[in-house]
Design a protein around this motif. Structure first.
Motif, PDB file in Angstrom:
ATOM      1  N   VAL A  15      -7.168  -5.627  -1.160  1.00  0.00           N
ATOM      2  CA  VAL A  15      -7.146  -4.973   0.154  1.00  0.00           C
ATOM      3  C   VAL A  15      -8.514  -4.333   0.434  1.00  0.00           C
ATOM      4  O   VAL A  15      -9.074  -4.471   1.531  1.00  0.00           O
ATOM      5  CB  VAL A  15      -6.023  -3.919   0.207  1.00  0.00           C
ATOM      6  CG1 VAL A  15      -6.065  -3.146   1.519  1.00  0.00           C
ATOM      7  CG2 VAL A  15      -4.665  -4.589   0.040  1.00  0.00           C
ATOM      8  N   HIS A  23      -0.319  -4.236 -11.397  1.00  0.00           N
ATOM      9  CA  HIS A  23      -0.078  -4.987 -10.165  1.00  0.00           C
ATOM     10  C   HIS A  23      -0.690  -4.271  -8.961  1.00  0.00           C
ATOM     11  O   HIS A  23      -1.348  -4.886  -8.120  1.00  0.00           O
ATOM     12  CB  HIS A  23       1.429  -5.148  -9.998  1.00  0.00           C
ATOM     13  CG  HIS A  23       1.868  -5.820  -8.745  1.00  0.00           C
ATOM     14  ND1 HIS A  23       1.989  -7.186  -8.643  1.00  0.00           N
ATOM     15  CD2 HIS A  23       2.215  -5.321  -7.541  1.00  0.00           C
ATOM     16  CE1 HIS A  23       2.400  -7.492  -7.421  1.00  0.00           C
ATOM     17  NE2 HIS A  23       2.552  -6.385  -6.732  1.00  0.00           N
ATOM     18  N   VAL A  48      11.333  -3.008 -12.242  1.00  0.00           N
ATOM     19  CA  VAL A  48      11.435  -2.020 -11.170  1.00  0.00           C
ATOM     20  C   VAL A  48      12.903  -1.780 -10.815  1.00  0.00           C
ATOM     21  O   VAL A  48      13.313  -0.643 -10.566  1.00  0.00           O
ATOM     22  CB  VAL A  48      10.621  -2.472  -9.934  1.00  0.00           C
ATOM     23  CG1 VAL A  48      10.976  -1.642  -8.721  1.00  0.00           C
ATOM     24  CG2 VAL A  48       9.138  -2.377 -10.227  1.00  0.00           C
ATOM     25  N   GLY A  94      -3.811  -5.511  -6.656  1.00  0.00           N
ATOM     26  CA  GLY A  94      -3.418  -5.679  -5.253  1.00  0.00           C
ATOM     27  C   GLY A  94      -4.297  -4.862  -4.328  1.00  0.00           C
ATOM     28  O   GLY A  94      -4.793  -5.355  -3.318  1.00  0.00           O
ATOM     29  N   CYS A 125       0.833  -1.214   0.000  1.00  0.00           N
ATOM     30  CA  CYS A 125       0.000   0.000   0.000  1.00  0.00           C
ATOM     31  C   CYS A 125       0.866   1.261   0.000  1.00  0.00           C
ATOM     32  O   CYS A 125       0.506   2.268  -0.623  1.00  0.00           O
ATOM     33  CB  CYS A 125      -0.948  -0.003   1.200  1.00  0.00           C
ATOM     34  SG  CYS A 125      -2.166  -1.322   1.094  1.00  0.00           S
ATOM     35  N   ILE A 166      10.011  -7.470 -10.993  1.00  0.00           N
ATOM     36  CA  ILE A 166      11.364  -7.614 -10.429  1.00  0.00           C
ATOM     37  C   ILE A 166      12.421  -6.960 -11.327  1.00  0.00           C
ATOM     38  O   ILE A 166      13.065  -6.000 -10.910  1.00  0.00           O
ATOM     39  CB  ILE A 166      11.700  -9.088 -10.113  1.00  0.00           C
ATOM     40  CG1 ILE A 166      10.711  -9.636  -9.075  1.00  0.00           C
ATOM     41  CG2 ILE A 166      13.129  -9.218  -9.577  1.00  0.00           C
ATOM     42  CD1 ILE A 166      10.906 -11.105  -8.748  1.00  0.00           C
TER      43      ILE A 166
HETATM   44  C1  HEM Z   1       6.374  -0.438  -6.967  1.00  0.00           C
HETATM   45  C2  HEM Z   1       6.026  -1.616  -7.101  1.00  0.00           C
HETATM   46  C3  HEM Z   1       4.902  -2.367  -6.383  1.00  0.00           C
HETATM   47  C4  HEM Z   1       3.685  -1.945  -5.911  1.00  0.00           C
HETATM   48  C5  HEM Z   1       3.074  -0.549  -6.000  1.00  0.00           C
HETATM   49  C6  HEM Z   1       3.047  -3.098  -5.317  1.00  0.00           C
HETATM   50  C7  HEM Z   1       1.801  -3.098  -4.711  1.00  0.00           C
HETATM   51  C8  HEM Z   1       1.174  -4.204  -4.180  1.00  0.00           C
HETATM   52  C9  HEM Z   1      -0.078  -4.207  -3.487  1.00  0.00           C
HETATM   53  C10 HEM Z   1      -0.945  -2.988  -3.208  1.00  0.00           C
HETATM   54  C11 HEM Z   1      -0.351  -5.491  -3.133  1.00  0.00           C
HETATM   55  C12 HEM Z   1      -1.566  -5.997  -2.375  1.00  0.00           C
HETATM   56  C13 HEM Z   1      -1.176  -6.319  -0.946  1.00  0.00           C
HETATM   57  C14 HEM Z   1      -1.929  -7.464  -0.351  1.00  0.00           C
HETATM   58  O1  HEM Z   1      -2.821  -8.046  -0.978  1.00  0.00           O
HETATM   59  O2  HEM Z   1      -1.611  -7.822   0.790  1.00  0.00           O
HETATM   60  C15 HEM Z   1       0.717  -6.320  -3.619  1.00  0.00           C
HETATM   61  C16 HEM Z   1       0.769  -7.683  -3.479  1.00  0.00           C
HETATM   62  C17 HEM Z   1       1.780  -8.487  -3.982  1.00  0.00           C
HETATM   63  N1  HEM Z   1       2.979  -8.048  -4.513  1.00  0.00           N
HETATM   64 FE1  HEM Z   1       3.409  -6.123  -4.983  1.00  0.00          FE
HETATM   65  N2  HEM Z   1       3.882  -4.189  -5.447  1.00  0.00           N
HETATM   66  C18 HEM Z   1       5.015  -3.776  -6.097  1.00  0.00           C
HETATM   67  C19 HEM Z   1       6.123  -4.537  -6.419  1.00  0.00           C
HETATM   68  C20 HEM Z   1       6.197  -5.899  -6.285  1.00  0.00           C
HETATM   69  C21 HEM Z   1       7.327  -6.689  -6.679  1.00  0.00           C
HETATM   70  C22 HEM Z   1       8.633  -6.164  -7.270  1.00  0.00           C
HETATM   71  C23 HEM Z   1       7.012  -7.965  -6.427  1.00  0.00           C
HETATM   72  C24 HEM Z   1       7.939  -9.098  -6.758  1.00  0.00           C
HETATM   73  C25 HEM Z   1       8.235 -10.121  -6.316  1.00  0.00           C
HETATM   74  C26 HEM Z   1       5.672  -8.010  -5.840  1.00  0.00           C
HETATM   75  C27 HEM Z   1       4.977  -9.138  -5.423  1.00  0.00           C
HETATM   76  C28 HEM Z   1       3.728  -9.157  -4.878  1.00  0.00           C
HETATM   77  C29 HEM Z   1       2.952 -10.359  -4.585  1.00  0.00           C
HETATM   78  C30 HEM Z   1       3.395 -11.787  -4.844  1.00  0.00           C
HETATM   79  C31 HEM Z   1       1.739  -9.932  -4.028  1.00  0.00           C
HETATM   80  C32 HEM Z   1       0.580 -10.807  -3.591  1.00  0.00           C
HETATM   81  C33 HEM Z   1       0.683 -11.238  -2.191  1.00  0.00           C
HETATM   82  C34 HEM Z   1      -0.432 -12.164  -1.802  1.00  0.00           C
HETATM   83  O3  HEM Z   1      -0.879 -12.973  -2.640  1.00  0.00           O
HETATM   84  O4  HEM Z   1      -0.858 -12.106  -0.640  1.00  0.00           O
HETATM   85  N3  HEM Z   1       5.212  -6.716  -5.765  1.00  0.00           N
HETATM   86  N4  HEM Z   1       1.654  -5.518  -4.249  1.00  0.00           N
END
Ligand code: HEM
Lengths: 132, 132
Positions: B92, B84, B43, B88, A36, B40
């Motif tokens: 939430v 993403h 960014v 995400g 977030c 990955i």
């Molecule tokens: C600036 C870049 C990024 C932003 C703005 C971002 C934002 C978010 C947000 C808002 C969520 C939702 C959180 C939740 O459900 O608990 C999320 C989940 C996630 N993010 Fe990112 N993220 C970024 C970069 C990355 C990167 C580089 C990875 C690489 C591995 C990644 C992997 C994940 C995964 C796997 C989830 C899902 C987690 C789950 O299933 O509970 N994110 N991200």
């Protein structure tokens, strides 16, 4: 509480406060919080790009803001959140293969995530301050 | 025609589609992972480009950000990150906002915000590239 007639007296499921805090659950919520935070960080990055596209003056203002104490703190926090969230994401990929759920493995993964993110962030900023 | 099981309200067609009651199946989970994987390298590359630019005068910043290779990487990164963060943040919101009106507003606001951030950023990069 209102009870609909005939509804059974079912036990309520326990919520967060009933559990002993553990590293794995802390890392889970921190993954969400960093996600977030990054959400709004993307906005700041785009604001910087838009300022660059508008005019040299707008760019100077944006650069000055980024270079201020508050700006530096925000950028430091952003890089930590990014690295932590990225390592957390890689942890999710490991889990997606079915590995890393054991009692020892999940604890190790959590330790790697928090330790790795702190160390990498400090190394990155040390490198930036050395070169720049 | 009779149902598969005596008690199910689900039609045969919906069973075949396999998309469940939310009508989107595992699509969100899948795109969260695809964009996470793309995030990955993208960014990390974007971060390197921005660190290069930090503290430079406008003309040099424009030259770095506007270089076709840098611009392409930045646009790809913005596209992946905003997709993403949209799905995400949707999860939430669905987890924490339960009042129907507020939930719909938050879900729509999330789509507007992420789309605006994505397109503003991409426009800015193109403008920087083609000449401020
Ligand atoms: C600036 C870049 C990024 C932003 C703005 C971002 C934002 C978010 C947000 C808002 C969520 C939702 C959180 C939740 O459900 O608990 C999320 C989940 C996630 N993010 Fe990112 N993220 C970024 C970069 C990355 C990167 C580089 C990875 C690489 C591995 C990644 C992997 C994940 C995964 C796997 C989830 C899902 C987690 C789950 O299933 O509970 N994110 N991200």
């Amino acid at each position: 509480m209102s009870q609909t007639p005939g509804s059974a007296q079912r036990p309520l499921s326990p919520h967060l406060q009933i559990y002993r805090p553990m590293l794995t659950m802390t890392m889970s919520i921190v993954h969400r919080i960093t996600g977030c935070a990054l959400y709004f960080g993307t906005f700041l990055l785009v604001a910087f790009l838009v300022a660059t596209a508008i005019s040299p003056r707008a760019y100077e203002t944006a650069s000055w803001l980024a270079g201020s104490i508050v700006g530096k703190l925000v950028m430091f926090g952003y890089t930590w959140a990014l690295i932590h969230h990225m390592l957390g994401g890689i942890r999710h990929f490991i889990w997606d293969t079915g590995a890393g759920f054991g009692a020892v493995a999940r604890e190790r993964l959590a330790q790697f995530t928090i330790g790795g993110s702190v160390v990498l962030t400090i190394v990155l900023w040390a490198a930036i301050l050395l070169v720049k | 025609m009779s149902n598969h099981s005596g008690t199910s309200m689900r039609t045969t067609r919906s069973r075949v589609q396999g998309l469940g009651s939310a009508r989107s199946g595992t699509g969100h989970f899948w795109w969260q992972r695809v964009t996470a994987l793309a995030n990955i390298p993208l960014v990390l590359a974007a971060l390197a480009i921005l660190i290069c630019v930090a503290g430079k005068p406008h003309a040099e910043a424009v030259a770095v950000l506007g270089h076709p290779l840098a611009a392409i990487v930045l646009i790809l990164a913005l596209f992946s990150v905003t997709t993403h963060m949209r799905i995400g943040m949707q999860v939430v919101i669905e987890d924490y906002v339960h009042a129907e009106g507020a939930k719909v507003l938050a879900l729509v606001g999330n789509i507007f915000f992420c789309t605006a951030v994505a397109l503003a950023g991409i426009f800015a990069i193109l403008k920087i590239s083609f000449g401020v």
